[in-house]
Design a protein around this motif. Structure first.
Motif, short mmCIF file in Angstrom:
data_model
loop_
_atom_site.label_atom_id
_atom_site.label_comp_id
_atom_site.label_asym_id
_atom_site.label_seq_id
_atom_site.Cartn_x
_atom_site.Cartn_y
_atom_site.Cartn_z
N LYS A 85 0.82 -1.22 0.00
CA LYS A 85 0.00 0.00 0.00
C LYS A 85 0.85 1.26 0.00
O LYS A 85 0.47 2.27 -0.60
N GLY A 86 1.97 1.20 0.68
CA GLY A 86 2.77 2.40 0.87
C GLY A 86 2.29 3.15 2.10
O GLY A 86 1.19 2.90 2.62
N TYR A 87 3.09 4.09 2.57
CA TYR A 87 2.76 4.81 3.81
C TYR A 87 1.43 5.54 3.70
O TYR A 87 0.59 5.47 4.61
N SER A 88 1.23 6.24 2.60
CA SER A 88 -0.01 7.01 2.45
C SER A 88 -1.22 6.09 2.38
O SER A 88 -2.29 6.41 2.92
N GLY A 89 -1.06 4.93 1.75
CA GLY A 89 -2.17 3.98 1.67
C GLY A 89 -2.54 3.41 3.02
O GLY A 89 -3.72 3.27 3.35
N VAL A 90 -1.53 3.07 3.82
CA VAL A 90 -1.77 2.56 5.17
C VAL A 90 -2.45 3.62 6.02
O VAL A 90 -3.40 3.34 6.76
N LEU A 91 -1.96 4.85 5.93
CA LEU A 91 -2.53 5.95 6.72
C LEU A 91 -3.99 6.19 6.35
O LEU A 91 -4.85 6.36 7.22
N GLU A 92 -4.28 6.19 5.04
CA GLU A 92 -5.65 6.41 4.59
C GLU A 92 -6.58 5.32 5.11
O GLU A 92 -7.69 5.59 5.57
N ALA A 93 -6.13 4.06 5.02
CA ALA A 93 -6.95 2.94 5.49
C ALA A 93 -7.20 3.03 6.99
O ALA A 93 -8.32 2.78 7.46
N ASP A 94 -6.16 3.39 7.75
CA ASP A 94 -6.31 3.50 9.21
C ASP A 94 -7.30 4.61 9.57
O ASP A 94 -8.13 4.44 10.48
N ILE A 95 -7.21 5.74 8.88
CA ILE A 95 -8.11 6.86 9.16
C ILE A 95 -9.55 6.49 8.83
O ILE A 95 -10.47 6.73 9.62
N MET A 96 -9.75 5.89 7.66
CA MET A 96 -11.10 5.52 7.25
C MET A 96 -11.69 4.47 8.17
O MET A 96 -12.88 4.50 8.50
N ARG A 97 -10.86 3.53 8.64
CA ARG A 97 -11.34 2.49 9.54
C ARG A 97 -11.75 3.10 10.88
O ARG A 97 -12.79 2.75 11.44
N SER A 98 -10.94 4.02 11.39
CA SER A 98 -11.25 4.67 12.67
C SER A 98 -12.53 5.50 12.57
O SER A 98 -13.38 5.45 13.46
N GLU A 99 -12.66 6.25 11.47
CA GLU A 99 -13.86 7.07 11.28
C GLU A 99 -15.10 6.20 11.13
O GLU A 99 -16.17 6.53 11.64
N ALA A 100 -14.95 5.06 10.43
CA ALA A 100 -16.08 4.16 10.24
C ALA A 100 -16.52 3.55 11.56
O ALA A 100 -17.72 3.36 11.80
#
Length: 209
Positions: A85-100
């Motif tokens: 995923k790369g750093y930005s991909g991991v960060l985006e997934a973590d943020i979206m998961r937390s918000e969800a």
């Protein structure tokens, strides 16, 4: 998890092959066109199983992915996925998961198999409302995830995918099914012709031989 309607669920039911609503009185031509699209999309997935390995697919339903895939991953598998995923991909997934998770906690979905609550440490955790919905191992989780993502794809809900490239391409026709249909049509016509010939009668109403 969103409710997935099926064919004939109501006049306003969502077609499982696209986001277009099925009319109450669907013409034969429209029905065939809709089924052809469904066939082509399903054939595409058969020829491109790598679709289910896309890192972006996690973002389609981060909570479901977390429950069906991430919970069974080893540390090494998560690290490998992170590199992909790369750093930005991991960060985006973590943020979206937390918000969800926060949204699911604040607005429970009665149709979802999962309910969310905070544990003693304050973390938001998911609990299956029905134990039968709980995957028991990695294989079951992957199967459930793939099934949901396949139906999502068939309904035309992947906004990042160019459906026209598949829907309008004869490359993804089911040629085996077409062959069977041609054979069935041929034998049906042969049978109708045979029956028609056998119905010839004389004046007495008794068949003449």
């Amino acid at each position: 998890m969103p409710h997935f309607p099926v064919d004939g669920e109501s006049s306003g039911a969502t077609d499982p092959t696209s986001a277009i609503k099925i009319p109450i009185h669907e013409t034969e031509a429209a029905r065939k066109a809709r089924l052809q699209i469904k066939t082509r999309r399903r054939r595409y997935l058969e020829l491109h199983p790598e679709y289910f390995e896309s890192p972006n697919l996690e973002l389609a339903d981060p909570l479901l992915y977390d429950r069906m895939i991430r919970r069974f991953q080893t540390t090494a598998e998560r690290e490998a996925e992170g590199r992909k995923k790369g750093y930005s991909g991991v960060l985006e997934a973590d943020i979206m998961r937390s918000e969800a998770k926060v949204d699911a906690l604040a607005h429970p979905d009665p149709n979802s198999p999962l309910t969310y609550r905070r544990d003693a440490e304050g973390s938001i955790i998911a609990v299956e409302q029905d134990e039968e919905d709980r995957p028991n191992n990695k294989e079951e989780g992957e199967d459930k995830w793939r099934e949901v993502m396949e139906q999502r794809f068939l309904r035309g809900e992947d906004n990042d995918f160019e459906y026209a490239d598949v829907d309008e391409s004869e490359e993804y026709n089911d040629h085996e099914e077409e062959r069977r249909n041609r054979e069935e049509k041929y034998f049906d016509e042969e049978e109708e012709e045979f029956i028609g010939e056998g119905e010839k009668t004389g004046e007495t109403g008794v068949q003449d031989y």
